[in-house]
Scaffold this active site. Sequence first.
Site, PDB file in Angstrom:
ATOM      1  N   CYS A 209       0.879  -1.179   0.000  1.00 54.33           N
ATOM      2  CA  CYS A 209       0.000   0.000   0.000  1.00 54.33           C
ATOM      3  C   CYS A 209       0.909   1.220   0.000  1.00 54.33           C
ATOM      4  O   CYS A 209       1.122   1.855   1.036  1.00 54.33           O
ATOM      5  CB  CYS A 209      -0.924  -0.006   1.211  1.00 54.33           C
ATOM      6  SG  CYS A 209      -1.856  -1.546   1.445  1.00 54.33           S
ATOM      7  N   ALA A 210       1.465   1.555  -1.157  1.00 60.28           N
ATOM      8  CA  ALA A 210       2.667   2.368  -1.212  1.00 60.28           C
ATOM      9  C   ALA A 210       2.433   3.879  -1.243  1.00 60.28           C
ATOM     10  O   ALA A 210       3.273   4.639  -0.763  1.00 60.28           O
ATOM     11  CB  ALA A 210       3.500   1.966  -2.427  1.00 60.28           C
ATOM     12  N   PRO A 212       1.555   7.707  -0.543  1.00 58.37           N
ATOM     13  CA  PRO A 212       2.064   8.593  -1.594  1.00 58.37           C
ATOM     14  C   PRO A 212       3.503   8.339  -2.017  1.00 58.37           C
ATOM     15  O   PRO A 212       3.979   8.956  -2.949  1.00 58.37           O
ATOM     16  CB  PRO A 212       1.934   9.981  -0.966  1.00 58.37           C
ATOM     17  CG  PRO A 212       2.089   9.739   0.494  1.00 58.37           C
ATOM     18  CD  PRO A 212       1.453   8.407   0.759  1.00 58.37           C
ATOM     19  N   LYS A 215       7.808   6.095   1.810  1.00 55.78           N
ATOM     20  CA  LYS A 215       8.424   4.847   2.254  1.00 55.78           C
ATOM     21  C   LYS A 215       9.026   4.086   1.065  1.00 55.78           C
ATOM     22  O   LYS A 215      10.084   3.462   1.190  1.00 55.78           O
ATOM     23  CB  LYS A 215       7.401   3.967   2.971  1.00 55.78           C
ATOM     24  CG  LYS A 215       6.885   4.519   4.298  1.00 55.78           C
ATOM     25  CD  LYS A 215       5.993   3.500   4.974  1.00 55.78           C
ATOM     26  CE  LYS A 215       5.346   4.075   6.232  1.00 55.78           C
ATOM     27  NZ  LYS A 215       4.281   5.064   5.885  1.00 55.78           N
ATOM     28  N   CYS A 359      -1.023   3.698  10.987  1.00 54.40           N
ATOM     29  CA  CYS A 359      -0.893   4.992  11.654  1.00 54.40           C
ATOM     30  C   CYS A 359      -2.051   5.166  12.634  1.00 54.40           C
ATOM     31  O   CYS A 359      -2.556   6.270  12.843  1.00 54.40           O
ATOM     32  CB  CYS A 359      -0.822   6.134  10.650  1.00 54.40           C
ATOM     33  SG  CYS A 359      -2.130   6.139   9.421  1.00 54.40           S
TER      34      CYS A 359
END
Length: 406
Positions: A209-210, A212, A215, A359
């Site tokens: 789930c990359a 924006p 990471k 998060c």
Amino acid sequence: VFLFRRQSNYQLKKEMGGGGRGRSRTQRKHFRQSRENVWKRSRSDSQQDDNASKNGDHSNPTWEPFATQNPSFDEYYKEQQIVSPEEWDAFIEFLRKPLPAAFRINPSSQFCGDIRSQLENDFMQCLQAEAADGSEVEGIKPIPWYPENLAWHSNFSRMQLRKNQTLERFHEFLKLENEIGNITRQEAVSMVPPLFLDVCPDHFVLDMCAAPGSKTFQLLEMVYHSIEPGTLPNGMVIANDVDVQRCNLLIHQTKRMCTANLIVTNHEAQHFPSCHLNKKYGSNLENGVAMEPHVNQLLFDRVLCDVPCSGDGTLRKAPDIWRKWNGGMGNGLHGLQVLIAMRGVALLKVGGRMVYSTCSMNPVENEAVVAEILRRCGGSVDLLDVSSELPQLVRRPGLKKWKVCC
């Protein structure tokens, strides 16, 4: 952040055999519902203002800051005991403070040492000298737990930026270096999951789930770290996201790296397709004639599973969450989070590492998901203890029991 190591295939194959695509749009639906612009007034608000004007109410209401309290939030997390009663007041006080800006230096950049030297010997010292002279401007500081002084944070307002020449020069420096890929602006907590993956230049890495993309950029830096100048790493990063518009944002973020070792895909993470890799293509020659290539399923050395979540850990940058928060927000996402994590484990090599992160502070989205993964995998994965890694990072053990809001 939770770190897994895949031990074997047996129980995992058994567990992944069933299931279906009945909820194939759950992740996309959650994306659209949970990422509204909290700083933009809704259409209903605008219509109410228009109606008020038509009714002769021409008063000009003053702007009011977001409320930074929610009794349901306090009650829920006090019961979950995510912090001790003695720490609660300090915990809430920090949630109400603005989030400092943070950025990383790209270690694979040829200018990495020069940028770090300028931060240490120019900007940091100038701002410290001004603070000693009574200036209200806070200095910039390296983040203590990030290796090699490659991550920094700063905390100053736009008003201070306009009034202080050193800060204005620092701000222009950040913008320029960010545009060309020498630094990346990224929240400090967002830097943690990739560090625990321990990525090497020959690793194949999946970011499920990359978007924006901060990471993903960090993972690419790790793949390129320690290689000889002028050479390319043998590893690569596949960065996936469910939303095509956010894939465009992901491409915009990562194109600063100018790399051929990145593939961006647009799939629902819980149904990420199996890929095939021809690792021996260069050796499939006999007397100069290409032979039939040997193709295998691609399994990943490292998987980053940073799943969609309720996001209540982002209160400091998204204060509108205080108003919208309720105790059941995490319940509806738990099933999707488990599906994504289980797909990540299925795509992981035996001996590979997967980091699961959110998060959110909600144990239903964290410890409960990890417990379900361990239950389903039945010994084919281990939960790793990384308490000795990043020793200056403040952390605490996960919860062993929690309450589910009905």
